[in-house]
Design a protein around this motif. Structure first.
Motif, PDB file in Angstrom:
ATOM      1  N   GLN A  37       4.214   0.390   2.248  1.00  0.00           N
ATOM      2  CA  GLN A  37       4.297  -0.643   3.279  1.00  0.00           C
ATOM      3  C   GLN A  37       3.735  -1.945   2.732  1.00  0.00           C
ATOM      4  O   GLN A  37       2.755  -1.952   1.987  1.00  0.00           O
ATOM      5  CB  GLN A  37       3.503  -0.218   4.509  1.00  0.00           C
ATOM      6  CG  GLN A  37       4.202   0.825   5.347  1.00  0.00           C
ATOM      7  CD  GLN A  37       5.396   0.245   6.104  1.00  0.00           C
ATOM      8  OE1 GLN A  37       5.258  -0.660   6.912  1.00  0.00           O
ATOM      9  NE2 GLN A  37       6.584   0.767   5.827  1.00  0.00           N
TER      10      GLN A  37
ATOM     11  N   ARG B 228       1.600  -4.957   2.265  1.00  0.00           N
ATOM     12  CA  ARG B 228       0.224  -5.316   2.639  1.00  0.00           C
ATOM     13  C   ARG B 228       0.117  -6.826   2.832  1.00  0.00           C
ATOM     14  O   ARG B 228      -0.388  -7.303   3.832  1.00  0.00           O
ATOM     15  CB  ARG B 228      -0.749  -4.831   1.557  1.00  0.00           C
ATOM     16  CG  ARG B 228      -2.205  -5.151   1.828  1.00  0.00           C
ATOM     17  CD  ARG B 228      -3.104  -4.545   0.742  1.00  0.00           C
ATOM     18  NE  ARG B 228      -4.471  -4.963   0.907  1.00  0.00           N
ATOM     19  CZ  ARG B 228      -5.340  -4.342   1.719  1.00  0.00           C
ATOM     20  NH1 ARG B 228      -4.966  -3.287   2.404  1.00  0.00           N
ATOM     21  NH2 ARG B 228      -6.578  -4.773   1.823  1.00  0.00           N
TER      22      ARG B 228
ATOM     23  N   ASP C  98       0.866  -1.173   0.000  1.00  0.00           N
ATOM     24  CA  ASP C  98       0.000   0.000   0.000  1.00  0.00           C
ATOM     25  C   ASP C  98       0.899   1.218   0.000  1.00  0.00           C
ATOM     26  O   ASP C  98       1.913   1.251   0.703  1.00  0.00           O
ATOM     27  CB  ASP C  98      -0.909   0.006   1.238  1.00  0.00           C
ATOM     28  CG  ASP C  98      -2.078  -0.965   1.080  1.00  0.00           C
ATOM     29  OD1 ASP C  98      -2.456  -1.250  -0.075  1.00  0.00           O
ATOM     30  OD2 ASP C  98      -2.594  -1.446   2.104  1.00  0.00           O
ATOM     31  N   VAL C  99       0.551   2.200  -0.788  1.00  0.00           N
ATOM     32  CA  VAL C  99       1.365   3.417  -0.880  1.00  0.00           C
ATOM     33  C   VAL C  99       1.045   4.310   0.315  1.00  0.00           C
ATOM     34  O   VAL C  99      -0.121   4.612   0.581  1.00  0.00           O
ATOM     35  CB  VAL C  99       1.097   4.146  -2.206  1.00  0.00           C
ATOM     36  CG1 VAL C  99       1.826   5.491  -2.230  1.00  0.00           C
ATOM     37  CG2 VAL C  99       1.544   3.276  -3.384  1.00  0.00           C
ATOM     38  N   THR C 100       2.090   4.721   1.030  1.00  0.00           N
ATOM     39  CA  THR C 100       1.923   5.654   2.157  1.00  0.00           C
ATOM     40  C   THR C 100       2.443   7.040   1.797  1.00  0.00           C
ATOM     41  O   THR C 100       2.333   7.963   2.605  1.00  0.00           O
ATOM     42  CB  THR C 100       2.651   5.126   3.407  1.00  0.00           C
ATOM     43  OG1 THR C 100       3.993   4.799   3.051  1.00  0.00           O
ATOM     44  CG2 THR C 100       1.966   3.888   3.950  1.00  0.00           C
ATOM     45  N   ALA C 101       3.020   7.164   0.628  1.00  0.00           N
ATOM     46  CA  ALA C 101       3.464   8.481   0.163  1.00  0.00           C
ATOM     47  C   ALA C 101       2.257   9.412   0.089  1.00  0.00           C
ATOM     48  O   ALA C 101       1.135   8.972  -0.144  1.00  0.00           O
ATOM     49  CB  ALA C 101       4.115   8.352  -1.215  1.00  0.00           C
TER      50      ALA C 101
ATOM     51  N   ARG D 291      10.850   2.774   2.543  1.00  0.00           N
ATOM     52  CA  ARG D 291      10.085   2.591   3.791  1.00  0.00           C
ATOM     53  C   ARG D 291       8.970   3.611   3.976  1.00  0.00           C
ATOM     54  O   ARG D 291       7.862   3.263   4.350  1.00  0.00           O
ATOM     55  CB  ARG D 291      11.007   2.668   4.999  1.00  0.00           C
ATOM     56  CG  ARG D 291      11.962   1.561   5.071  1.00  0.00           C
ATOM     57  CD  ARG D 291      11.912   0.808   6.383  1.00  0.00           C
ATOM     58  NE  ARG D 291      13.034  -0.093   6.419  1.00  0.00           N
ATOM     59  CZ  ARG D 291      13.014  -1.338   5.962  1.00  0.00           C
ATOM     60  NH1 ARG D 291      11.911  -1.858   5.490  1.00  0.00           N
ATOM     61  NH2 ARG D 291      14.091  -2.079   5.986  1.00  0.00           N
ATOM     62  N   GLY D 292       9.308   4.885   3.762  1.00  0.00           N
ATOM     63  CA  GLY D 292       8.306   5.913   4.006  1.00  0.00           C
ATOM     64  C   GLY D 292       7.218   5.939   2.945  1.00  0.00           C
ATOM     65  O   GLY D 292       6.119   6.428   3.191  1.00  0.00           O
ATOM     66  N   GLY D 293       7.507   5.408   1.782  1.00  0.00           N
ATOM     67  CA  GLY D 293       6.615   5.550   0.646  1.00  0.00           C
ATOM     68  C   GLY D 293       5.615   4.438   0.449  1.00  0.00           C
ATOM     69  O   GLY D 293       4.568   4.634  -0.166  1.00  0.00           O
TER      70      GLY D 293
END
Lengths: 415, 439
Positions: free
Chosen positions: B225, B227, B99-102, B221-223
């Motif tokens: 995670q 799933r 999943d994109v967290t950016a 990592r920040g962008g």
């Protein structure tokens, strides 16, 4: 444990001589960047560099830019540490002697060879050899013309950077000690309130007091190494104890939490609460005699959050209160405090420092969103997928960036 | 030549770029006594490094037959299509949904650029640039000091959820890309379904794919995670021919020929006509992933005759029940009542081999998975079914609808997966995954 870094002083003591004594070697120009560069490591043309008492870096005859491996051959009878430095930059103040370091290899045994891989750019280089029983020698200065970028050099941190002049309240070590002392004083007061609430039979007040006191302790994350056995007594988990949460050796915040949130009667919680208060008082009394390990400052800056990820964000350390996200927030605050006192040293050395602040701030905001207006916290296991992923991403990214802090301070580990 | 043989030939040739191969041959030829030496002892000498800021790229090579384990030659990364789609499945694979967290389009672009950069480096190999003293080592070291490509392919795709409001991409979603629905025999776990991005890493050995996964995750990592994730493998031929799945049957015998550009355009690639008004998707391919548990204990308690009737093939030889060899073509017209191959046999429902069913053929790429035990102590193993196609509704879903309530469903159940669009290929060093999608 902490002693002035003699090597750092010696670096400069011999640095002044190096420019005179050492022949300056000028490299031929580097290969055009478009052409493939055969690395020393795989072309068979590795550069073997000799290290011994009084000789440092002999053998670097054909300097060139690009990725390469130096084989550091220690012919002395002692252990050697070798740095590749920029001998023309850095301070010559004996109290903060240091030069930019491109690469370091420690613990090269007598008669052995160790590889040093570095991407050499244009500029000035010299080997700096610290040989056991002998001292430090700076090798010939090697100048490589051009504008090629290589591995960036970073000033190593010295003992004096951290400790400053004696009694200087602005030095990181002094600032941090003051932070810890203030926190432990609060801890004594807050654990006393907790114990009193338990004795008064007001267990819901005790639960609130428990959280307040626990978060105070968790904000001191950097001090764990210093607290020694006190940390196990005050904040030890049941893991590793035969019988787990029923072990008589299970004490401290988590033991009290387990009792308060598992319907244990007042009598069963009073003992552990008293013990916790007692241990906090003992810690406070011992504080002046505990030694702050300076290398901990850098190391803990990333380890606090590593632990938070491992034990708090996973919910592992939830003994019933469901407040591991609150603990995480306290751990972030402790990390930020460390960065604050180390900031003057990091700002010139840590190229990702702005991003580090950005991600810690984002993480703190995401975690704080789990706090309800009434002071309750969403348990880590009840976060929805999207919030969970946002927090994990921010924590992971912050940790990747914080890793640099520990590395930059690693030189101090050898003190 | 059978379809599968053609496919295999294509798989072998698919990863070979003549120019690169001869370049490497020349490199190795100097001073090294043949390909075997190059593979065994000349690993360092087989790498030519290109000095550039993005890391040093190299390539090892030898004749495939002489390859030492863990050192397959590199598969060229750049191209009109992603390189991991047509070649036959590699020994090891990891399928990871992220999943994109950016936040916002800019950070999404940064994420996709980073993912591309890592994929480019990992599939090419070389020496990770040293970080100096200001950072931990740049590489996990799992593959040694020089990252070997080991045939690594990285296949990246996007899921329908990426086209929600977060990145302003709603108008860019091709009509053919939707979230995977629920089929009658499914037991789907939402936590193991879907995802904004899919990344499949395939290579010759387990350490290679795990190294790549760690590298990619570390840099993003920040962008994004993880799933869900599943690891798979392809068994060696037992004793020959198409590899077997964990039911003991050869799996993936019938596939359209990857050597036929026309058939690949019809069946695999998203062509302008199939792009649904989204020209950025041209050159991509729809990817369906289905995680399918096999109840192997139950299956092992079933007679071989029943097993063969459920599948439609001989277990030992892989031959269809009306044929003599693995590659015999079943003649359903000659058996309209299903006296030889039951009408409900898996291969007959999946591919009836009629004029009408021809356009529903898929490029099937299956891997076995094995991951521990379930609540009653039975082994959790099964199939990572993946397939590529030009149109999910016309192909995978048409096949799936024919398979609804097939007798085999007593022994298997899908529990996860998703629909994705494997992005068009990254064409050169300035291109990145999804550039046209974001433009």
């Amino acid at each position: 444990v902490a002693a002035p870094r003699a090597a750092a002083r010696r670096i400069l003591a011999s640095l002044s001589g190096a420019a005179v004594l050492a022949a300056t070697v000028t490299a031929c120009s580097s290969a055009p960047s478009a052409a493939p560069v055969a690395p020393a490591a795989s072309s068979g043309g590795q550069t073997v560099v000799t290290i011994s008492g009084g000789v440092c870096g002999r053998g670097w005859a054909h300097p060139h830019t690009g990725l390469q491996t130096f084989q550091l051959h220690n012919t002395s009878s002692g252990v050697a540490e070798v740095y590749l430095i920029n001998p023309l930059e850095g301070s010559i103040d004996p109290d903060s002697a240091s030069a930019p370091v491109f690469a370091e290899v420690e613990d090269i045994g007598p008669g052995t060879t160790a590889p040093m891989q570095v991407n050499v750019g244009s500029g000035a280089y010299a080997f700096d050899c610290d040989v056991q029983h002998y001292g430090t020698t700076i090798g010939p200065i090697v100048r490589i013309p051009g504008a090629a970028h290589g591995t960036p050099g970073v000033l190593s941190v010295t003992f004096n950077d951290l400790i400053g002049s004696p009694g200087n309240p602005l030095a990181p070590a002094s600032q941090y000690l003051a932070y810890v002392a203030s926190g432990v004083t609060q801890l004594v007061r807050q654990t006393a309130v907790l114990a009193a609430d338990v004795h008064a039979g007001d267990l819901s007040a005790a639960r609130r007091a428990w959280l307040t006191a626990h978060l105070t302790y968790e904000r001191l994350g950097a001090a764990y190494g210093t607290f020694g056995h006190f940390d196990t007594e005050i904040d030890g988990r049941a893991d590793g104890l035969a019988g787990g949460v029923r072990s008589p050796h299970f004490t401290g915040f988590y033991r009290v939490e387990y009792g308060l949130w598992h319907g244990q009667p007042q009598a069963a919680v009073a003992g552990p609460a008293d013990q916790l208060r007692h241990d906090a008082v003992e810690l406070h009394a011992a504080l002046p005699h505990l030694q702050l390990i300076l290398s901990d400052l850098g190391l803990r800056t990333h380890e606090i959050l590593e632990n938070a990820l491992q034990f708090q964000l996973t919910g592992h350390d939830d003994y019933g209160s469901g407040t591991t996200l609150a603990t995480t927030a306290a751990n972030i605050a402790g990390t930020v405090e460390l960065l604050k006192v180390l900031h003057p040293l990091l700002v010139t050395r840590d190229r990702v420092l702005p991003q580090t602040y950005f991600w810690l701030d984002r993480l703190q905001r995401l975690v704080m969103a789990a706090r309800h207006p009434n002071g309750a916290w969403t348990p880590a296991g009840q976060l929805g997928t999207s919030r969970r992923e946002q927090i994990d991403a921010a924590a992971g990214q912050a940790l990747e960036l914080l890793a640099s802090v520990a590395t930059i301070f690693e030189a101090e580990k050898q003190l | 030549v059978s379809a599968e043989q053609e496919s295999r030939a294509a798989g072998t040739a698919g990863g070979t770029e003549p120019g690169r191969r001869s370049f490497l041959r020349g490199t190795l030829g100097a001073g090294l006594a043949g390909a075997a030496v190059g593979a065994a002892g000349g690993i360092a000498a087989g790498y030519r490094l290109h000095g550039s800021g993005s890391g040093t790229a190299g390539a090892g090579a030898a004749a495939p037959g002489a390859m030492q384990e863990g050192r397959l030659r590199p598969v060229p990364f750049h191209g009109r299509h992603q390189a991991g789609i047509l070649p036959r499945p590699q020994k090891q694979t990891v399928v990871v949904s992220f999943d994109v967290t950016a936040q916002g389009r800019g950070q999404l672009e940064e994420l996709l650029r980073t993912l591309t950069g890592r994929a480019r480096f990992l599939t090419t190999g070389g020496v990770p640039p040293p970080a100096g003293i200001s950072a931990p080592p740049p590489d996990s070291g799992v593959l040694g000091p020089v990252v070997v490509p080991d045939g690594l392919t990285v296949t990246a795709g996007v899921g329908a959820s990426l086209f929600d409001e977060r990145f302003g991409l709603a108008a860019r979603r091709p009509a053919g890309l939707a979230a995977m629905g629920v089929f009658p025999n499914d037991q789907l776990d939402p936590a193991q379904c879907g995802g904004d991005l899919i990344v499949q890493l395939s290579a010759g050995s387990t350490d290679t794919v795990l190294h790549a996964l760690r590298d990619i995750a570390r840099h993003t990592r920040g962008g994004m995670q993880v799933r869900w994730r599943i690891d798979g493998f392809v068994s060696p031929p037992r004793p020959a021919g198409t590899p077997r799945n964990l039911m003991g049957f050869m799996d993936g015998i019938a596939n359209p020929p990857t050597t036929s550009a026309a058939q690949m355009d019809d069946l695999v690639w998203i062509t302008p006509a199939m792009s649904g008004g989204q020209p950025w998707a041209v050159g991509g391919s729809y990817l369906v992933v289905r995680l399918i548990r096999m109840l192997v204990e139950f299956w092992d308690r079933v007679s071989v005759t029943e097993q063969e009737n459920l599948i439609g093939r001989r277990r030992a030889s892989g031959a269809p029940l009306d044929g003599d060899s693995e590659f015999s073509v079943p003649d359903y017209a000659a058996d309209p009542q299903g006296l030889v191959i039951p009408l409900t046999a898996h291969i007959r429902l999946a591919n009836p081999r009629t004029r009408k069913s021809a356009s529903s053929r898929i490029l099937r790429r299956a891997y076995n998975y094995d991951r521990g035990v379930d609540a009653v102590g039975d082994l959790d193993m099964g199939l990572i079914f993946t397939c590529f196609q030009a149109d999910i509704a016309r192909q995978f879903e048409a096949v799936q609808k024919r398979l609804v309530d097939e007798p085999l469903t007593d022994y298997i159940f899908p529990f996860g997966g998703g629909y994705f669009l494997a992005l068009p290929g990254v064409t050169d060093s300035s291109d990145y995954y999804g550039r046209a999608m974001l433009a």
